[in-house]
Design an enzyme around this catalytic site. Structure first.
Site, PDB file in Angstrom:
ATOM      1  N   MET A 118       0.701  -1.150  -0.080  1.00 55.24           N
ATOM      2  CA  MET A 118       0.000   0.062   0.040  1.00 55.24           C
ATOM      3  C   MET A 118       0.792   1.272  -0.224  1.00 55.24           C
ATOM      4  SD  MET A 118      -3.442  -0.979   2.110  1.00 55.24           S
ATOM      5  CE  MET A 118      -2.776  -0.536   3.809  1.00 55.24           C
ATOM      6  N   GLY A 130      10.967  -2.750   5.335  1.00 55.37           N
ATOM      7  CA  GLY A 130      10.202  -4.010   5.231  1.00 55.37           C
ATOM      8  C   GLY A 130       9.873  -4.492   4.097  1.00 55.37           C
ATOM      9  N   HIS A 131       9.273  -3.379   3.292  1.00 56.76           N
ATOM     10  CA  HIS A 131       8.790  -3.639   1.939  1.00 56.76           C
ATOM     11  C   HIS A 131      10.269  -4.096   1.073  1.00 56.76           C
ATOM     12  CE1 HIS A 131       5.702  -0.480   3.262  1.00 56.76           C
ATOM     13  NE2 HIS A 131       5.007  -1.853   2.998  1.00 56.76           N
TER      14      HIS A 131
HETATM   15  P1  AMP Z   1       1.612  -2.980   3.368  1.00 55.83           P
HETATM   16  O1  AMP Z   1       2.097  -2.116   2.659  1.00 55.83           O
HETATM   17  O2  AMP Z   1       1.601  -2.594   4.637  1.00 55.83           O
HETATM   18  O3  AMP Z   1       0.259  -3.427   3.014  1.00 55.83           O
HETATM   19  O4  AMP Z   1       2.675  -4.265   3.469  1.00 55.83           O
HETATM   20  C1  AMP Z   1       2.838  -4.704   2.204  1.00 55.83           C
HETATM   21  C2  AMP Z   1       3.519  -5.924   2.235  1.00 55.83           C
HETATM   22  O5  AMP Z   1       4.972  -5.812   3.061  1.00 55.83           O
HETATM   23  C3  AMP Z   1       2.857  -6.999   3.208  1.00 55.83           C
HETATM   24  O6  AMP Z   1       3.111  -8.276   2.917  1.00 55.83           O
HETATM   25  C4  AMP Z   1       3.594  -6.740   4.551  1.00 55.83           C
HETATM   26  O7  AMP Z   1       3.310  -7.970   5.466  1.00 55.83           O
HETATM   27  C5  AMP Z   1       4.837  -6.503   4.048  1.00 55.83           C
HETATM   28  N1  AMP Z   1       5.446  -5.744   5.352  1.00 55.83           N
HETATM   29  C6  AMP Z   1       5.229  -4.352   5.783  1.00 55.83           C
HETATM   30  N2  AMP Z   1       6.111  -4.229   7.049  1.00 55.83           N
HETATM   31  C7  AMP Z   1       6.765  -5.174   6.896  1.00 55.83           C
HETATM   32  C8  AMP Z   1       8.072  -5.570   7.534  1.00 55.83           C
HETATM   33  N3  AMP Z   1       8.366  -4.724   8.881  1.00 55.83           N
HETATM   34  N4  AMP Z   1       8.911  -6.782   7.476  1.00 55.83           N
HETATM   35  C9  AMP Z   1       8.599  -7.551   6.790  1.00 55.83           C
HETATM   36  N5  AMP Z   1       7.523  -7.330   5.973  1.00 55.83           N
HETATM   37  C10 AMP Z   1       6.751  -6.276   6.004  1.00 55.83           C
END
Ligand code: AMP
Length: 281
Positions: free
Chosen positions: A30, A36-37
């Site tokens: 998103m 992390g991403h």
């Molecule tokens: P989001 O943008 O928050 O929807 O996350 C997109 C992807 O990145 C999802 O698969 C999340 O689980 C992963 N993600 C977000 N934060 C982290 C993190 N700290 N470590 C690993 N993966 C992450």
């Protein structure tokens, strides 16, 4: 990096790459990207020829309008980060492109989607299934990478794929949580935290690490959850929404005193910011 805002040109490009025998890895996000991403992009790059990333703040997975409105949107910075980490393709569609008409599909996922986030964010996982199933159809990836940061989301998506998209079975790859040096799980929502709230947030991961140590030494589920509740209650900025010790696959409660094959999932409000974290025992 090639950037696409529309589905059809992206599908054409991916089909051409596939005809050249390229393996495609997919990372759904998103936006408001952080390391992390980036860690998912790195894993995908290692395992595929092409890494495609989507940046789309999916309205159907927000059960709270204010949360959707204040969700950070930083596309220019996202492009920079993705170029730095050598993603090949970015898909950044508009809401109209993804939902030219209302998506009324109801996914029947079962118990794994009904606990924890499913209980506290009604409709959230249905929205996640709507957007991810659309993205899987568009990307038709060889592998799709998701972070264990959203532990329950991975379990729900595996169940969704098993039931509704068998062609994606076995292609979901679960990747470790990336944390800041001090332990805080990286999250797009961390940027809403003040310095003081950031310090409070640290208690969440510290508490989970402490809980794992207790479990390793033989503590009961009750002792562990009591400890977690006490730690979170000790900081005035923090308010516990839930903490669950659950079976790591089914996410259902574990019979007996001691946790076995378990994950601890926790959601805490830090001021107005909702933070989630988890740890495998
Ligand atoms: P989001 O943008 O928050 O929807 O996350 C997109 C992807 O990145 C999802 O698969 C999340 O689980 C992963 N993600 C977000 N934060 C982290 C993190 N700290 N470590 C690993 N993966 C992450």
């Amino acid at each position: 990096m090639e950037i696409f805002y529309e589905i059809e040109p992206l599908k054409k490009r991916l089909a051409a790459l596939r005809r050249q025998g390229k393996k495609i890895g997919f990372v759904a996000t998103m936006g408001a990207l952080h390391k992390g991403h980036a860690s998912l992009v790195e894993i995908s790059n290692r395992e595929n020829d092409i890494t495609a990333v989507s940046v789309f703040v999916n309205p159907t997975q927000f059960n709270n309008k204010e949360d959707l409105e204040k969700y950070p949107r930083t596309l220019d910075a996202d492009v920079k980060l993705l170029e730095e980490y050598e993603a090949d393709i970015l898909f950044a569609p508009s809401v109209d492109e993804m939902y030219p008409e209302e998506d009324t599909r109801q996914f029947e996922i079962g118990p794994v989607a009904e606990v924890m986030e499913g209980k506290f964010r009604p409709g959230h996982f249905n929205g996640v299934c709507q957007v991810v199933s659309k993205l899987f159809n568009i990307m038709a990836p060889d592998h799709a990478y998701f972070g264990q940061k959203d532990y329950q989301q991975i379990a729900v998506l595996k169940a969704m794929v098993n039931k509704y998209m068998p062609e994606m079975k076995g292609k979901i790859v679960s990747c470790p949580i990336k944390r800041a040096d001090d332990g805080l799980a990286l999250s797009s929502r961390n940027q809403h935290l003040s310095e003081e709230q950031r310090a409070s947030a640290l208690i969440i991961s510290k508490t989970l690490f402490g809980a794992k140590e207790m479990s390793d030494k033989g503590a009961t589920q009750k002792e562990i959850t009591d400890y977690i509740k006490k730690q979170i209650a000790s900081d005035a900025n923090l308010c516990l929404e839930y903490v669950e010790i659950a079976d790591k696959d089914t996410l259902q409660p574990i019979p007996g005193d001691k946790p076995a094959n378990a994950v601890i999932c926790i959601t805490v409000y830090d001021g107005k910011t909702r933070l989630i974290d988890n740890i495998l025992l």
